[in-house]
Design an enzyme around this catalytic site. Structure first.
Site, PDB file in Angstrom:
ATOM      1  N   LYS A 112       0.828  -1.215   0.000  1.00  0.00           N
ATOM      2  CA  LYS A 112       0.000   0.000   0.000  1.00  0.00           C
ATOM      3  C   LYS A 112       0.857   1.258   0.000  1.00  0.00           C
ATOM      4  O   LYS A 112       0.489   2.271  -0.587  1.00  0.00           O
ATOM      5  CB  LYS A 112      -0.961  -0.007   1.195  1.00  0.00           C
ATOM      6  CG  LYS A 112      -2.070  -1.017   1.019  1.00  0.00           C
ATOM      7  CD  LYS A 112      -3.249  -0.759   1.920  1.00  0.00           C
ATOM      8  CE  LYS A 112      -4.371  -1.748   1.586  1.00  0.00           C
ATOM      9  NZ  LYS A 112      -5.481  -1.703   2.503  1.00  0.00           N
ATOM     10  N   LYS A 194      -3.522 -10.381  -7.039  1.00  0.00           N
ATOM     11  CA  LYS A 194      -4.822 -10.768  -6.480  1.00  0.00           C
ATOM     12  C   LYS A 194      -5.917  -9.802  -6.937  1.00  0.00           C
ATOM     13  O   LYS A 194      -5.640  -8.629  -7.239  1.00  0.00           O
ATOM     14  CB  LYS A 194      -4.761 -10.845  -4.957  1.00  0.00           C
ATOM     15  CG  LYS A 194      -4.543  -9.532  -4.278  1.00  0.00           C
ATOM     16  CD  LYS A 194      -4.705  -9.612  -2.770  1.00  0.00           C
ATOM     17  CE  LYS A 194      -4.562  -8.200  -2.246  1.00  0.00           C
ATOM     18  NZ  LYS A 194      -5.027  -7.902  -0.961  1.00  0.00           N
ATOM     19  N   LYS A 197     -10.022  -4.501  -4.783  1.00  0.00           N
ATOM     20  CA  LYS A 197     -11.007  -3.442  -4.985  1.00  0.00           C
ATOM     21  C   LYS A 197     -10.347  -2.115  -5.332  1.00  0.00           C
ATOM     22  O   LYS A 197     -11.004  -1.192  -5.772  1.00  0.00           O
ATOM     23  CB  LYS A 197     -11.941  -3.311  -3.774  1.00  0.00           C
ATOM     24  CG  LYS A 197     -11.320  -3.305  -2.415  1.00  0.00           C
ATOM     25  CD  LYS A 197     -12.411  -3.421  -1.339  1.00  0.00           C
ATOM     26  CE  LYS A 197     -11.805  -3.708   0.023  1.00  0.00           C
ATOM     27  NZ  LYS A 197     -12.757  -3.918   1.063  1.00  0.00           N
TER      28      LYS A 197
HETATM   29  P1  TYM Z   1     -10.467  -6.116   3.299  1.00  0.00           P
HETATM   30  O1  TYM Z   1     -11.666  -5.256   3.370  1.00  0.00           O
HETATM   31  O2  TYM Z   1      -9.319  -5.624   2.496  1.00  0.00           O
HETATM   32  O3  TYM Z   1     -10.837  -7.563   2.765  1.00  0.00           O
HETATM   33  C1  TYM Z   1     -11.926  -8.263   3.289  1.00  0.00           C
HETATM   34  C2  TYM Z   1     -11.679  -9.760   3.226  1.00  0.00           C
HETATM   35  O4  TYM Z   1     -11.533 -10.184   1.866  1.00  0.00           O
HETATM   36  C3  TYM Z   1     -10.347 -10.952   1.723  1.00  0.00           C
HETATM   37  N1  TYM Z   1      -9.825 -10.752   0.365  1.00  0.00           N
HETATM   38  C4  TYM Z   1      -9.626 -11.734  -0.521  1.00  0.00           C
HETATM   39  N2  TYM Z   1      -9.811 -13.064  -0.435  1.00  0.00           N
HETATM   40  C5  TYM Z   1      -9.520 -13.804  -1.537  1.00  0.00           C
HETATM   41  N3  TYM Z   1      -9.063 -13.282  -2.695  1.00  0.00           N
HETATM   42  C6  TYM Z   1      -8.857 -11.947  -2.830  1.00  0.00           C
HETATM   43  N4  TYM Z   1      -8.431 -11.450  -3.975  1.00  0.00           N
HETATM   44  C7  TYM Z   1      -9.150 -11.119  -1.701  1.00  0.00           C
HETATM   45  N5  TYM Z   1      -9.059  -9.784  -1.486  1.00  0.00           N
HETATM   46  C8  TYM Z   1      -9.486  -9.583  -0.216  1.00  0.00           C
HETATM   47  C9  TYM Z   1      -9.419 -10.413   2.792  1.00  0.00           C
HETATM   48  O5  TYM Z   1      -8.410 -11.341   3.106  1.00  0.00           O
HETATM   49  C10 TYM Z   1     -10.375 -10.180   3.933  1.00  0.00           C
HETATM   50  O6  TYM Z   1     -10.613 -11.377   4.644  1.00  0.00           O
HETATM   51  N6  TYM Z   1      -7.520  -6.172   7.256  1.00  0.00           N
HETATM   52  C11 TYM Z   1      -8.774  -6.752   6.823  1.00  0.00           C
HETATM   53  C12 TYM Z   1      -9.953  -6.181   7.580  1.00  0.00           C
HETATM   54  C13 TYM Z   1      -9.884  -6.385   9.055  1.00  0.00           C
HETATM   55  C14 TYM Z   1     -10.014  -7.616   9.741  1.00  0.00           C
HETATM   56  C15 TYM Z   1      -9.918  -7.295  11.139  1.00  0.00           C
HETATM   57  C16 TYM Z   1     -10.195  -8.932   9.327  1.00  0.00           C
HETATM   58  C17 TYM Z   1      -9.719  -5.423   9.997  1.00  0.00           C
HETATM   59  N7  TYM Z   1      -9.739  -5.960  11.243  1.00  0.00           N
HETATM   60  C18 TYM Z   1      -9.993  -8.295  12.097  1.00  0.00           C
HETATM   61  C19 TYM Z   1     -10.270  -9.930  10.299  1.00  0.00           C
HETATM   62  C20 TYM Z   1     -10.165  -9.602  11.673  1.00  0.00           C
HETATM   63  C21 TYM Z   1      -8.891  -6.545   5.308  1.00  0.00           C
HETATM   64  O7  TYM Z   1      -7.971  -6.587   4.607  1.00  0.00           O
HETATM   65  O8  TYM Z   1     -10.085  -6.339   4.811  1.00  0.00           O
END
Ligand code: TYM
Length: 326
Positions: A112, A194, A197
Site C-alpha cells: 500500500k 490478487k 477493490k
Molecule cells: P479487506 O476489506 O481488504 O478484505 C476483506 C476480506 O476479503 C479478503 N480478500 C480476498 N480473499 C480472496 N481473494 C482476494 N483477492 C481477496 N481480497 C481480499 C481479505 O483477506 C479479507 O478477509 N484487514 C482486513 C480487515 C480487518 C479484519 C480485522 C479482518 C480489519 N480488522 C480483524 C479480520 C479480523 C482486510 O484486509 O479487509
C-alpha cells in the site's frame, strides 16, 4: 456456543468475488458452529483517503452485503468499528509492545505504501495493530480471512503472547482460518496479482454489485493462458486455474468434475458457462441485497454496538488492570 469467530471488511471500494469467496462465504459456512462477530472496519478504511459522504454510505452497504451473503442478523453481532472506542484504546496500548521493525515487515503495508506514495501515514503503518486489537478484544478463537491477511493474524498472535507473558494472561491466542480454495482469488485481467477493490481497471474484478450483464462481459474478457486444455495447473495455467476455482466455489462443483465436464472443450465454452454462473449468483445476491432498507441496517448496527461494547469493555478493563492504569 463457546467458540468465537471474528472478522471484518473495510468499507472502501467495491466488494468483489475475491472478498466473497475468500471471506464472507466462509463466515456463512461457519456461522452455526460459532458465536459470530462481524465488524465493518471503518477506522481501517480511513488509512487511505475516503470521501466522507461515500464512506458513510459504504458502511451501511457493507453491513447489507453481510446479510445478502447469508449472515444471520439474529445470531451474529454485526457492528461498526468506530462505534466501539475500545478498539482504538487497545490499539494504543498494543502499540507500546509492538516493534516498528515488525510493522515494517508487513507485506500489505509495503504494497500500500508503494501504491500511495503521497499518503504513507501513521495509520497505514499501524493498521495491523488496530486489527490485532479488533481480534483480541473478543476472545476470538478463529479469524476467517483471505490469504493476504494471514501475516496480520500471525502478528496478532505474537502481540497476544508478548502481552500475556509481560503482564498477565489476558488474551486468547486466535487461529487463522483460510480455505485452500478461494483464499486468493486473482485478478481477471492479470492472474499474477490478487483481485483487488483498489485495482486501476474495473476488468480486474467482478464486484458483488456489478450488473449481471457487466459481470458476464468481465468474465468473457478475462485473460486466459496459452494452450487449450481445461486442466487445473496453478503454475502453467494460472488464469484458467483462477477461473476454475471461481466456478467450482460458486457452482459447488469440484474442480475435478469441471475438468471432466470440459474435457475436449475450449476456454471459450468454459468462460461462457462461468459467465452464466456468475450472472445468476449476482442476480440472486442482489435481489437479497435490495430487500434490506437503511433503517433495518441501522437497527442491526445499533444492537451490534451494544453487544460488542459490553464484551470489549470487559477485556479492556482486564488489560488496563494488567498494565497498571486501573
Ligand atoms: P479487506 O476489506 O481488504 O478484505 C476483506 C476480506 O476479503 C479478503 N480478500 C480476498 N480473499 C480472496 N481473494 C482476494 N483477492 C481477496 N481480497 C481480499 C481479505 O483477506 C479479507 O478477509 N484487514 C482486513 C480487515 C480487518 C479484519 C480485522 C479482518 C480489519 N480488522 C480483524 C479480520 C479480523 C482486510 O484486509 O479487509
Amino acid at each position: 456456543m463457546n467458540k468465537t469467530i471474528f472478522s471484518g471488511v473495510q468499507p472502501s471500494g467495491n466488494l468483489h468475488l475475491g472478498n466473497y469467496l475468500g471471506a464472507l462465504k466462509n463466515w456463512v459456512a461457519l456461522q452455526n458452529q460459532y458465536r459470530c462477530i462481524f465488524c465493518v472496519v471503518d477506522y481501517h478504511a480511513i488509512t487511505l483517503k475516503q470521501d466522507p459522504k461515500v464512506l458513510r454510505s459504504k458502511i451501511l452497504e457493507i453491513a447489507k452485503l453481510y446479510l445478502a451473503a447469508g449472515i444471520n442478523p439474529e445470531t451474529a453481532i454485526i457492528f461498526q468499528q468506530s462505534q466501539v472506542s475500545a478498539h482504538t484504546e487497545l490499539a494504543w496500548i498494543l502499540n507500546t509492545i509492538t516493534k516498528t521493525a515488525e510493522l515494517q515487515r508487513m507485506t500489505q503495508f509495503k504494497d500500500k505504501a508503494k501504491e500511495n506514495k503521497e499518503n504513507i501515514n501513521m495509520g497505514l503503518f499501524d493498521y495491523p495493530v488496530l486489527m490485532a486489537a479488533d481480534i483480541l478484544l473478543y476472545n476470538t478463537d478463529l479469524v476467517p480471512v483471505g490469504d493476504d491477511q494471514s501475516q496480520h493474524v500471525e502478528l496478532t498472535r505474537v502481540l497476544a503472547r508478548r502481552f500475556n507473558s509481560r503482564f498477565k494472561d489476558v488474551f486468547k491466542l486466535p487461529e487463522v482460518y483460510i480455505q485452500k480454495q478461494g483464499a486468493r482469488v486473482m485478478g481477471l485481467d492479470d492472474p499474477r496479482k490478487k483481485m483487488s477493490k483498489s485495482a486501476s481497471s474495473e476488468f480486474n474484478y467482478v464486484a458483488l454489485l456489478d450488473k449481471p450483464a457487466m459481470a458476464r462481459k468481465k468474465i468473457m474478457k478475462a485473460v486466459t493462458d496459452s494452450g487449450s486444455e481445461i486442466k487445473f495447473d496453478l503454475r502453467k495455467k494460472p488464469a484458467l486455474a483462477n477461473l476454475l476455482a471461481i466456478y467450482s466455489l460458486l457452482a459447488n462443483v469440484s474442480v475435478q468434475e469441471l475438468e471432466a465436464r470440459y474435457n475436449g472443450h475450449g476456454y471459450g465454452e468454459l468462460k461462457k458457462d462461468l459467465a452464466e454462473v456468475v450472472a445468476k449468483f449476482l442476480a440472486e445476491f442482489q435481489h437479497r441485497f435490495s430487500g434490506f432498507d437503511d433503517q433495518f441496517i441501522n437497527n442491526i448496527l445499533e444492537q451490534g454496538r451494544q453487544k460488542a461494547s459490553a464484551i470489549a469493555a470487559e477485556t479492556l478493563t482486564k488489560v488496563k488492570e494488567a498494565i497498571g492504569v486501573a
